[in-house]
Design a protein around this motif. Structure first.
Motif, mmCIF file in Angstrom:
data_model
loop_
_atom_site.group_PDB
_atom_site.id
_atom_site.type_symbol
_atom_site.label_atom_id
_atom_site.label_comp_id
_atom_site.label_asym_id
_atom_site.label_seq_id
_atom_site.Cartn_x
_atom_site.Cartn_y
_atom_site.Cartn_z
ATOM 1 N N ASP A 1 0.811 -1.216 0.000
ATOM 2 C CA ASP A 1 0.000 0.000 0.000
ATOM 3 C C ASP A 1 0.845 1.267 0.000
ATOM 4 O OD1 ASP A 1 0.830 -0.871 2.573
ATOM 5 O OD2 ASP A 1 -0.563 0.532 3.524
ATOM 6 N N LEU A 2 2.149 1.161 0.230
ATOM 7 C CA LEU A 2 3.016 2.336 0.248
ATOM 8 C C LEU A 2 3.551 2.621 -1.148
ATOM 9 C CD1 LEU A 2 5.085 1.685 3.511
ATOM 10 C CD2 LEU A 2 3.053 3.128 3.218
ATOM 11 N N PRO A 3 3.699 3.894 -1.501
ATOM 12 C CA PRO A 3 4.192 4.222 -2.844
ATOM 13 C C PRO A 3 5.674 3.903 -2.996
ATOM 14 C CG PRO A 3 3.985 6.214 -1.542
ATOM 15 C CD PRO A 3 3.384 5.112 -0.718
ATOM 16 N N THR A 4 6.071 3.602 -4.211
ATOM 17 C CA THR A 4 7.479 3.430 -4.552
ATOM 18 C C THR A 4 8.048 4.786 -4.939
ATOM 19 O OG1 THR A 4 7.320 1.111 -5.214
ATOM 20 C CG2 THR A 4 9.055 2.421 -6.259
ATOM 21 N N SER B 1 12.925 10.444 -9.726
ATOM 22 C CA SER B 1 12.074 10.885 -10.837
ATOM 23 C C SER B 1 11.080 9.832 -11.299
ATOM 24 C CB SER B 1 12.957 11.302 -12.022
ATOM 25 O OG SER B 1 13.884 12.298 -11.635
ATOM 26 N N GLY B 2 10.887 8.771 -10.521
ATOM 27 C CA GLY B 2 9.953 7.735 -10.935
ATOM 28 C C GLY B 2 10.440 6.931 -12.118
ATOM 29 N N LEU B 3 11.767 6.749 -12.242
ATOM 30 C CA LEU B 3 12.361 6.011 -13.351
ATOM 31 C C LEU B 3 13.268 4.909 -12.825
ATOM 32 C CD1 LEU B 3 13.417 8.956 -15.700
ATOM 33 C CD2 LEU B 3 11.486 7.401 -16.041
ATOM 34 N N SER B 4 13.166 3.724 -13.407
ATOM 35 C CA SER B 4 14.087 2.647 -13.078
ATOM 36 C C SER B 4 15.376 2.819 -13.863
ATOM 37 C CB SER B 4 13.453 1.295 -13.419
ATOM 38 O OG SER B 4 13.399 1.125 -14.823
ATOM 39 N N SER B 5 16.388 2.026 -13.546
ATOM 40 C CA SER B 5 17.669 2.151 -14.233
ATOM 41 C C SER B 5 17.578 1.720 -15.691
ATOM 42 C CB SER B 5 18.751 1.337 -13.515
ATOM 43 O OG SER B 5 18.371 -0.023 -13.429
ATOM 44 N N SER B 6 16.516 0.995 -16.048
ATOM 45 C CA SER B 6 16.312 0.622 -17.445
ATOM 46 C C SER B 6 15.506 1.672 -18.204
ATOM 47 C CB SER B 6 15.599 -0.732 -17.525
ATOM 48 O OG SER B 6 14.335 -0.668 -16.899
ATOM 49 N N LYS C 1 12.387 2.714 -17.438
ATOM 50 C CA LYS C 1 10.947 2.522 -17.365
ATOM 51 C C LYS C 1 10.340 3.368 -16.243
ATOM 52 C CE LYS C 1 11.092 -2.232 -19.107
ATOM 53 N NZ LYS C 1 10.753 -3.661 -18.797
ATOM 54 N N THR C 2 9.117 3.822 -16.463
ATOM 55 C CA THR C 2 8.395 4.535 -15.419
ATOM 56 C C THR C 2 8.034 3.560 -14.313
ATOM 57 O OG1 THR C 2 7.484 6.112 -16.997
ATOM 58 C CG2 THR C 2 6.347 5.885 -14.888
ATOM 59 N N ARG C 3 8.390 3.923 -13.082
ATOM 60 C CA ARG C 3 8.138 3.029 -11.949
ATOM 61 C C ARG C 3 7.964 3.870 -10.695
ATOM 62 N NH1 ARG C 3 12.270 -1.578 -11.884
ATOM 63 N NH2 ARG C 3 11.091 -2.146 -13.747
ATOM 64 N N GLY C 4 6.794 3.747 -10.051
ATOM 65 C CA GLY C 4 6.526 4.559 -8.877
ATOM 66 C C GLY C 4 6.417 6.020 -9.269
ATOM 67 N N ARG C 5 6.855 6.890 -8.363
ATOM 68 C CA ARG C 5 6.789 8.326 -8.646
ATOM 69 C C ARG C 5 7.944 9.047 -7.979
ATOM 70 N NH1 ARG C 5 5.292 10.955 -4.097
ATOM 71 N NH2 ARG C 5 3.883 9.951 -2.599
#
Length: 380
Positions: free
Chosen positions: A128-131, A135-140, A142-146
């Motif tokens: 339930d907790l946000p990631t 900048s909400g970006l993974s090292s690859s 991709k958009t991930r979390g915020r």
């Protein structure tokens, strides 16, 4: 020995079993255990088996053990089986682990870990907790979390400091900040994952600001004497060609800011410790590995790591059915003779053979067990 040495002489194995001081902490030899995530800690609590796992390696002569990554907060990572440095049962178990390592004559540091975007969008732990990340970006890419807000960054900074204080109270001898491999602190350092437009993004100086604030908070939490190690890397989990510092001057700027904030040891994570970090440099410096450069530009102790004593880098050996055969330590001895590192961290060789350091010390190389991928699945 100095970094400026151009002698071709090679150090001896006996030289690797001399003590070294990390500030006020004397380490009895030059071998450290590299942090390796194992996920053998249900509900984030180290078990008796995990305690024995570390104690065996201390008994076999590892100078400094650095634990697997340890969550510092409720939103640090996705797994319910990664150990945590908060919660009464978790901290009591850590105290027993530290006591067991000390009883065997060893020293130990926890690796404080927040995965940032690499926590993923569907974590098992606290879904339930946000990631959160820069900048909400993974090292690859991709958009991930915020992207984390300023208030959330302040809370994460305080979580690192609280975990460091808990580590000191539990009796640990040092702490390490995981600032490598595309995890949260590294996500700030690398321009590929830090696209912020506030004071935490943009130039390298700005991208270093949050990791430096974390380091300063941790230093304040543990006091002036306890070693604070910062593990960093150029490469990311999804990009082995990435660089946070494209030149030695950029590396000096980055590490200098962290040193000023309170970091006292740099742990330079590479896939192969003998590879030059900046081969385009001129003269003898062209042969320096990343740990050698860290020591040169900061004047602080450094830890090298990467395929020590093995003939395959980890991404090959960790594949299903993968293995890595033992290899000679000549490159290690050459680097030590040049003064490139103070400690050498070893990982996979200690998974496959807990007594590896003792066998090296005693010259029993024929008894060393090769690494097999399935060694990751045991607590031997």
């Amino acid at each position: 020995m100095t970094l400026e040495s151009t002698e071709t002489g090679r150090a001896t194995l006996a030289d690797l079993f001399t003590p070294v001081d990390l500030g006020a902490l004397r380490v009895p030899n030059r071998f450290a255990m590299a942090p390796m995530t194992r996920e053998f800690s249900p509900e984030g609590t180290v078990t008796d088996e995990v305690i024995s796992y570390y104690a065996r390696r201390a008994a076999a002569g590892v100078g400094l053990l650095i634990t697997e990554g340890v969550y510092v907060s409720e939103d640090s990572g996705p797994s319910i089986r990664v150990p945590r440095l908060f919660g009464e049962p978790q901290l009591e178990a850590w105290k027993r682990l530290v006591e067991a390592v000390h009883a065997e004559g060893g020293l130990i540091a926890p690796q404080l870990w927040h995965l940032g975007a690499e926590r993923g969008d569907h974590p098992q732990y606290n879904s339930d907790l946000p990631t959160l990340s820069p900048s909400g970006l993974s090292s690859s890419g991709k958009t991930r979390g915020r992207a984390a807000t300023i208030a959330e960054l302040e809370r994460i900074r305080d979580d690192f400091a609280r975990a460091a204080a808990a580590a000191k109270a539990a009796g640990f001898d040092a702490v390490e900040l995981h600032g490598a491999h595309g995890y949260l602190l590294d996500q700030f350092l690398w321009e590929g994952t830090n696209r912020r437009e506030d004071s935490y993004g943009g130039s390298l100086e700005a991208r270093t600001r949050f990791p430096a604030e974390v380091a300063a908070a941790v230093r304040a939490a543990v006091g002036p004497e306890m070693p604070v190690i910062f593990r960093f890397s150029q490469w990311k989990s999804g990009d082995y060609t990435a660089r946070i510092a494209k030149t030695p001057a950029e590396l000096e700027l980055l590490l200098g800011a962290l040193a000023e904030a309170g970091v006292s040891v740099f742990h330079a994570s590479t896939r192969r410790h003998w590879e030059p970090a900046f081969p385009e440099a001129e003269g003898p410096e062209a042969q320096l590995g990343l740990a050698g450069w860290a020591k040169k530009v900061t004047g602080l102790p450094s830890i090298a790591v990467g395929s020590v004593g093995l003939n395959q880098a980890f991404q090959v050996a960790f594949q299903e059915g993968g293995r890595a055969e033992t290899a000679g330590l000549e490159p290690l001895l050459d680097q030590f003779a040049r003064g490139e590192f103070d400690l050498m961290a070893v990982g996979r060789v200690l998974l496959s053979d807990p007594a590896w350091v003792a066998k090296v010390r005693d010259g029993r190389f024929g008894e060393i067990r090769s690494f097999h991928a399935e060694d990751r699945e045991t607590l031997s």
